[in-house]
Design an enzyme around this catalytic site. Structure first.
Site, mmCIF file in Angstrom:
data_model
loop_
_atom_site.group_PDB
_atom_site.id
_atom_site.type_symbol
_atom_site.label_atom_id
_atom_site.label_comp_id
_atom_site.label_asym_id
_atom_site.label_seq_id
_atom_site.Cartn_x
_atom_site.Cartn_y
_atom_site.Cartn_z
ATOM 1 N N HIS A 1 0.856 -1.193 0.000
ATOM 2 C CA HIS A 1 0.000 0.000 0.000
ATOM 3 C C HIS A 1 0.891 1.242 0.000
ATOM 4 C CE1 HIS A 1 -3.241 2.680 0.444
ATOM 5 N NE2 HIS A 1 -3.943 2.082 1.382
ATOM 6 N N HIS B 1 -2.621 6.936 -0.943
ATOM 7 C CA HIS B 1 -3.611 7.533 -0.029
ATOM 8 C C HIS B 1 -3.075 8.173 1.239
ATOM 9 C CE1 HIS B 1 -6.750 4.648 -1.989
ATOM 10 N NE2 HIS B 1 -6.469 5.704 -2.727
ATOM 11 N N TYR C 1 -0.760 7.249 3.425
ATOM 12 C CA TYR C 1 -0.267 6.430 4.547
ATOM 13 C C TYR C 1 1.268 6.419 4.534
ATOM 14 C CZ TYR C 1 -5.190 5.530 4.917
ATOM 15 O OH TYR C 1 -6.542 5.724 5.060
HETATM 16 C C1 LIG Z 1 -14.992 1.555 2.723
HETATM 17 C C2 LIG Z 1 -13.726 1.793 1.944
HETATM 18 C C3 LIG Z 1 -12.546 1.274 2.399
HETATM 19 C C4 LIG Z 1 -11.366 1.440 1.675
HETATM 20 N N1 LIG Z 1 -10.221 0.850 2.118
HETATM 21 C C5 LIG Z 1 -9.103 0.884 1.361
HETATM 22 C C6 LIG Z 1 -7.956 0.142 1.721
HETATM 23 O O1 LIG Z 1 -7.930 -0.595 2.715
HETATM 24 N N2 LIG Z 1 -6.868 0.240 0.918
HETATM 25 C C7 LIG Z 1 -6.850 1.027 -0.210
HETATM 26 O O2 LIG Z 1 -5.831 1.077 -0.902
HETATM 27 N N3 LIG Z 1 -7.948 1.711 -0.585
HETATM 28 C C8 LIG Z 1 -9.060 1.640 0.149
HETATM 29 N N4 LIG Z 1 -10.199 2.280 -0.271
HETATM 30 C C9 LIG Z 1 -10.209 2.912 -1.616
HETATM 31 C C10 LIG Z 1 -10.760 1.909 -2.647
HETATM 32 O O3 LIG Z 1 -9.904 0.806 -2.811
HETATM 33 C C11 LIG Z 1 -10.980 2.570 -4.024
HETATM 34 O O4 LIG Z 1 -9.746 2.999 -4.559
HETATM 35 C C12 LIG Z 1 -11.924 3.744 -3.925
HETATM 36 O O5 LIG Z 1 -13.124 3.368 -3.261
HETATM 37 C C13 LIG Z 1 -12.286 4.306 -5.304
HETATM 38 O O6 LIG Z 1 -12.846 3.288 -6.107
HETATM 39 P P1 LIG Z 1 -14.447 3.149 -6.335
HETATM 40 O O7 LIG Z 1 -14.880 4.451 -6.955
HETATM 41 O O8 LIG Z 1 -14.570 1.985 -7.262
HETATM 42 O O9 LIG Z 1 -15.081 2.922 -5.009
HETATM 43 C C14 LIG Z 1 -11.380 2.175 0.460
HETATM 44 C C15 LIG Z 1 -12.586 2.721 0.015
HETATM 45 C C16 LIG Z 1 -13.748 2.533 0.729
HETATM 46 C C17 LIG Z 1 -15.033 3.095 0.188
#
Ligand SMILES: Cc1cc2nc3c(=O)[nH]c(=O)nc-3n(C[C@H](O)[C@H](O)[C@H](O)COP(=O)(O)O)c2cc1C
Length: 376
Positions: free
Chosen positions: A176, A179, A181
């Site tokens: 990871h 975002h 981190y």
């Molecule tokens: C509830 C939730 C939890 C997430 N947890 C992570 C995570 O653990 N690791 C990560 O890289 N991104 C995380 N994300 C980001 C998602 O992987 C994804 O990149 C983001 O939701 C945008 O894609 P989407 O428009 O298809 O939802 C999270 C997003 C949501 C909504």
């Protein structure tokens, strides 16, 4: 008879040694249901609901050490108990023919003293505090800047976590690096104010991430390693003044490892153009420069995903919120079925069923419905 072309998202491809039957990937999603950082049996239900033969799933961000947490009840993979707890979950996905990668993370300063062992300060590249974790709506604590000589120990935590993930049965790991981190706190110049060899120039700021990549590749083999990067995203106060240079530099480092499996990139936030969501599509140069498989994520629906694959913008598309709410998402795409709506209020709650394993399958799908837990 009308001949229907196969939908680009549902065409087979290869991910290194893995044969994928389609390109709809489960994005990593933190779900906060791993009590005391130990994965629970309900995760086996959740992930196997979303598994398909030849489909790639990426598990939620999983802590590499006791200092890695910043969210309630997120899983870890640094103790033997955690490794053992992952095994039946990985097995459940494999039984359905899924390919399962573990996303490993350290939150760095996106944490509070309460999440840290002995109430210590969270660690980071910096001692600059961010005000808020917008996902949880809680204030973050002031971090402690890692000493130069402490950094190899954190790299080693990542290495051991990758080893543990393979021992738990995962097909590989996703680092990871997105975002805001810990890895990004080093990579991006808004967060890295160091003056040692881990700060300053682009090469220095990426040194920590590159050391993590190198250590993990050495430990488990490049064919099992992917990374998630988000050079254009400004989440958690992590912004870079030159995201193109940052992305390009990282791609060059990944390409040094023959067979490095995948690069997973998240687009910047959506813009609304003419009343419609618009994906900025700035990742193409990275896709072209990278030697392995490319995964794009961030705001995709079926139409945009098909377009991105058809145009060669990406190999695979990761879906977050849509897959969270639609356990049978690839099938819904195939049948052009309507989608369940996601419920934001249960994204990060601790219930083992509600908002987790109780999103309905398409009604006629008996076999998958039988996988659902019996609950009122
Ligand atoms: C509830 C939730 C939890 C997430 N947890 C992570 C995570 O653990 N690791 C990560 O890289 N991104 C995380 N994300 C980001 C998602 O992987 C994804 O990149 C983001 O939701 C945008 O894609 P989407 O428009 O298809 O939802 C999270 C997003 C949501 C909504």
């Amino acid at each position: 008879m009308v001949h229907q072309e196969a939908m680009p998202l549902l065409t087979p491809t290869k991910l290194g040694q893995f044969e994928l039957s389609h390109r709809v990937v489960l994005a990593p999603l933190t779900r906060c249901r791993s009590y005391r950082n130990v994965p629970q049996p309900h995760a086996a239900v959740y992930y196997s609901q979303r598994a398909t033969k030849g489909g790639l799933l990426i598990a939620e961000a999983t802590g590499v050490s006791a200092t890695a947490q910043g969210y309630p009840d997120t899983p870890g993979i640094w103790t033997q108990e955690q490794v053992e707890a992952w095994k039946p979950i990985v097995d459940a996905v494999h039984r359905k023919g899924g390919i399962f990668f573990c996303q490993i993370w350290h939150v760095g300063r996106v944490s509070t003293n309460e999440f840290q062992p002995d109430g210590q300060a969270p660690i980071s590249s910096t001692d600059k505090q961010i005000s808020l974790n917008p996902e949880l709506g809680i204030a973050c604590s002031k971090p402690r800047r890692l000493l130069t000589e402490e950094i190899p120990g954190i790299v080693d935590d990542f290495r051991r976590a990758a080893r543990n993930a393979v021992e738990a049965g995962f097909d590989g790991v996703e680092i990871h690096g997105a975002h805001g981190y810990l890895l990004e706190q080093f990579m991006k110049d808004s967060a890295n104010d160091r003056t040692d060899e881990y700060g300053g120039s682009l090469e220095n700021r990426c040194r920590f991430a590159v050391e993590v990549v190198d250590a993990i590749v050495h430990e488990v083999g490049a064919h099992r390693v992917g990374i998630r990067l988000s050079p254009f995203v400004d989440f958690m106060d992590c912004v870079d003044s030159d995201p193109m240079a940052l992305g390009n530099y990282m791609i060059q480092q990944l390409n040094k490892h023959e067979g490095f499996l995948y690069c997973h990139m998240v687009e910047a936030r959506m813009a609304i153009v003419d009343g419609r969501r618009h994906i900025p599509h700035r990742l193409l140069p990275f896709r072209k420069a990278f030697n392995g498989t490319f995964i794009a994520a961030g705001g995709y629906d079926k139409e945009e995903g098909n377009k991105a694959v058809a145009e060669g913008y990406t190999d695979l598309v990761a879906y977050g919120r849509l897959f969270l709410a639609n356990p049978d998402l690839p099938k819904r795409f195939l049948l052009d079925a309507s989608l369940n709506k996601y419920e934001r209020s249960t994204f990060y709650t601790q219930d083992p069923v509600v908002g987790y394993t109780d999103y309905p399958f398409l009604p006629e799908d008996k076999s998958n419905n039988d996988q659902s837990p019996a609950h009122a």
